[in-house]
Design a protein around this motif. Structure first.
Motif, PDB file in Angstrom:
ATOM      1  N   ARG A  12      19.512  61.349  25.452  1.00  9.02           N
ATOM      2  CA  ARG A  12      20.321  62.049  24.481  1.00  9.02           C
ATOM      3  C   ARG A  12      19.792  62.723  23.471  1.00  9.02           C
ATOM      4  O   ARG A  12      19.965  63.848  23.105  1.00  9.02           O
ATOM      5  CB  ARG A  12      21.515  61.084  24.179  1.00  9.02           C
ATOM      6  CG  ARG A  12      22.570  60.616  25.078  1.00  9.02           C
ATOM      7  CD  ARG A  12      23.557  59.697  24.534  1.00  9.02           C
ATOM      8  NE  ARG A  12      24.566  59.015  25.592  1.00  9.02           N
ATOM      9  CZ  ARG A  12      24.286  57.717  25.817  1.00  9.02           C
ATOM     10  NH1 ARG A  12      23.753  56.887  25.133  1.00  9.02           N
ATOM     11  NH2 ARG A  12      25.242  57.355  26.601  1.00  9.02           N
ATOM     12  N   PHE A  50      26.332  62.261  32.329  1.00  7.15           N
ATOM     13  CA  PHE A  50      25.435  62.936  31.452  1.00  7.15           C
ATOM     14  C   PHE A  50      25.897  64.304  31.307  1.00  7.15           C
ATOM     15  O   PHE A  50      26.223  64.886  30.119  1.00  7.15           O
ATOM     16  CB  PHE A  50      24.061  63.193  31.672  1.00  7.15           C
ATOM     17  CG  PHE A  50      23.143  63.761  30.784  1.00  7.15           C
ATOM     18  CD1 PHE A  50      22.695  63.211  29.575  1.00  7.15           C
ATOM     19  CD2 PHE A  50      22.551  65.002  31.004  1.00  7.15           C
ATOM     20  CE1 PHE A  50      21.979  63.845  28.603  1.00  7.15           C
ATOM     21  CE2 PHE A  50      21.821  65.757  29.997  1.00  7.15           C
ATOM     22  CZ  PHE A  50      21.428  65.269  29.071  1.00  7.15           C
ATOM     23  N   LEU A 105      21.439  57.687  37.259  1.00  9.68           N
ATOM     24  CA  LEU A 105      20.211  57.890  36.232  1.00  9.68           C
ATOM     25  C   LEU A 105      19.957  56.549  35.914  1.00  9.68           C
ATOM     26  O   LEU A 105      18.571  56.232  36.104  1.00  9.68           O
ATOM     27  CB  LEU A 105      20.845  58.630  34.921  1.00  9.68           C
ATOM     28  CG  LEU A 105      20.404  60.023  34.798  1.00  9.68           C
ATOM     29  CD1 LEU A 105      21.140  60.849  33.668  1.00  9.68           C
ATOM     30  CD2 LEU A 105      18.855  60.136  34.840  1.00  9.68           C
ATOM     31  N   GLN A 106      20.854  55.511  35.569  1.00  6.89           N
ATOM     32  CA  GLN A 106      20.260  54.136  35.365  1.00  6.89           C
ATOM     33  C   GLN A 106      21.608  53.335  35.143  1.00  6.89           C
ATOM     34  O   GLN A 106      22.471  53.649  34.873  1.00  6.89           O
ATOM     35  CB  GLN A 106      19.780  54.164  33.739  1.00  6.89           C
ATOM     36  CG  GLN A 106      18.983  53.007  33.427  1.00  6.89           C
ATOM     37  CD  GLN A 106      19.866  51.968  33.015  1.00  6.89           C
ATOM     38  OE1 GLN A 106      20.766  52.017  32.225  1.00  6.89           O
ATOM     39  NE2 GLN A 106      19.510  50.610  33.172  1.00  6.89           N
ATOM     40  N   ILE A 142      19.131  55.887  28.300  1.00  6.82           N
ATOM     41  CA  ILE A 142      19.829  56.978  28.330  1.00  6.82           C
ATOM     42  C   ILE A 142      19.806  57.461  26.729  1.00  6.82           C
ATOM     43  O   ILE A 142      20.186  58.628  26.705  1.00  6.82           O
ATOM     44  CB  ILE A 142      21.271  56.538  28.674  1.00  6.82           C
ATOM     45  CG1 ILE A 142      21.132  55.987  30.128  1.00  6.82           C
ATOM     46  CG2 ILE A 142      22.178  57.756  28.424  1.00  6.82           C
ATOM     47  CD1 ILE A 142      20.539  57.071  31.284  1.00  6.82           C
ATOM     48  N   TYR A 158      25.314  54.544  35.258  1.00  6.08           N
ATOM     49  CA  TYR A 158      25.529  55.799  34.509  1.00  6.08           C
ATOM     50  C   TYR A 158      24.813  57.004  35.544  1.00  6.08           C
ATOM     51  O   TYR A 158      23.659  56.761  35.762  1.00  6.08           O
ATOM     52  CB  TYR A 158      24.513  55.762  33.137  1.00  6.08           C
ATOM     53  CG  TYR A 158      24.734  56.709  32.144  1.00  6.08           C
ATOM     54  CD1 TYR A 158      25.670  56.942  31.124  1.00  6.08           C
ATOM     55  CD2 TYR A 158      23.854  57.961  32.153  1.00  6.08           C
ATOM     56  CE1 TYR A 158      25.725  57.958  30.364  1.00  6.08           C
ATOM     57  CE2 TYR A 158      23.839  58.989  31.442  1.00  6.08           C
ATOM     58  CZ  TYR A 158      24.968  59.138  30.526  1.00  6.08           C
ATOM     59  OH  TYR A 158      24.995  60.154  29.519  1.00  6.08           O
TER      60      TYR A 158
END
Length: 235
Positions: free
Chosen positions: A102, A136, A127-128, A98, A131
């Motif tokens: 970013r 995001f 996403l992961q 992540i 998260y």
């Protein structure tokens, strides 16, 4: 993290036309800004195009974005199998970082005047780990544009997604009705119902496209046609 110049594009489901709308928004933003970038944190699903393994969404976005990006800069993680990204990453033994996403977004934003970010699947797709794309979206803090697939169930799906966006502290700036090439019963009445209930601005309706126009990856001509049916949110 973000100066709010641009949009985060989400949808009421997967395969609802997010990439087409993201491309159309880029095309419209290019009338206001010199350099407009595209960003999609992860894609799942690769195929051979002209002998090169690529993703159809990234190919479409790369045609319309004009900030001089490479495919890797548009999309840091390209997974082979067309399924939920966090599951595919585990199967393909790829660790989605992540922090790396970013940093890629910040780099993208620094080298453009505006950026359109496209999610994957629906708003809460992971996403992961725990998260998600919603997390995001909160971090980058861009106004949200929602794509609504105009089919049975769309009112409930759209209102639930709008509530989820608000619950995360984000602003639903606008929404797009995508007819998906189908003759939905009472289409105009359904759109009116959503206009009365959704907080964001109605940005327009995507009509049915011909078979060649709807073929993916979308051509620049198809993206421009989509843009001609939409408008940017005001204010």
């Amino acid at each position: 993290m973000s100066d709010p110049t641009g949009f985060f594009v989400t949808g009421t489901d997967t395969e609802v036309g997010k990439t087409l709308v993201a491309g159309a928004l880029i095309e419209l933003l290019k009338k206001k800004y010199a350099r407009v970038a595209a960003f999609k944190p992860v894609v799942a699903g690769l195929a051979l195009y002209d002998g090169v393994l690529a993703n159809e969404d990234v190919l479409a976005l790369s045609q319309v974005a004009n900030a001089g990006q490479t495919s890797k800069e548009i999309c840091p993680y390209a997974l082979k199998m067309p399924a939920a990204p966090h599951l595919v990453a585990e199967i393909e033994n790829i660790q989605i970082n992540i922090d790396s996403i970013r940093k890629s977004f910040v780099h993208c934003q620094k080298n453009a005047d505006a950026v359109v970010v496209e999610g994957a699947g629906g708003f809460y797709v992971p996403l992961q780990g725990l998260y998600s794309f919603a997390d995001f979206a909160k971090e980058i803090n861009l106004p949200v544009v929602m794509v609504v697939a105009m089919r049975l169930g769309c009112i409930n799906h759209a209102l639930l997604t709008a509530k989820a966006i608000a619950a995360e502290g984000l602003k639903l700036k606008g929404w797009v009705a995508n007819t998906m090439g189908h003759a939905m019963p009472l289409l105009d009445e359904n759109i009116k119902t959503l206009q009365e209930r959704l907080p964001g601005q109605y940005l327009g309706k995507l009509p049915a496209f011909s078979e060649s126009e709807a073929r993916t990856p979308y051509s620049l001509e198809t993206i421009k046609k989509a843009a001609s049916h939409l408008r940017l949110p005001h204010g």
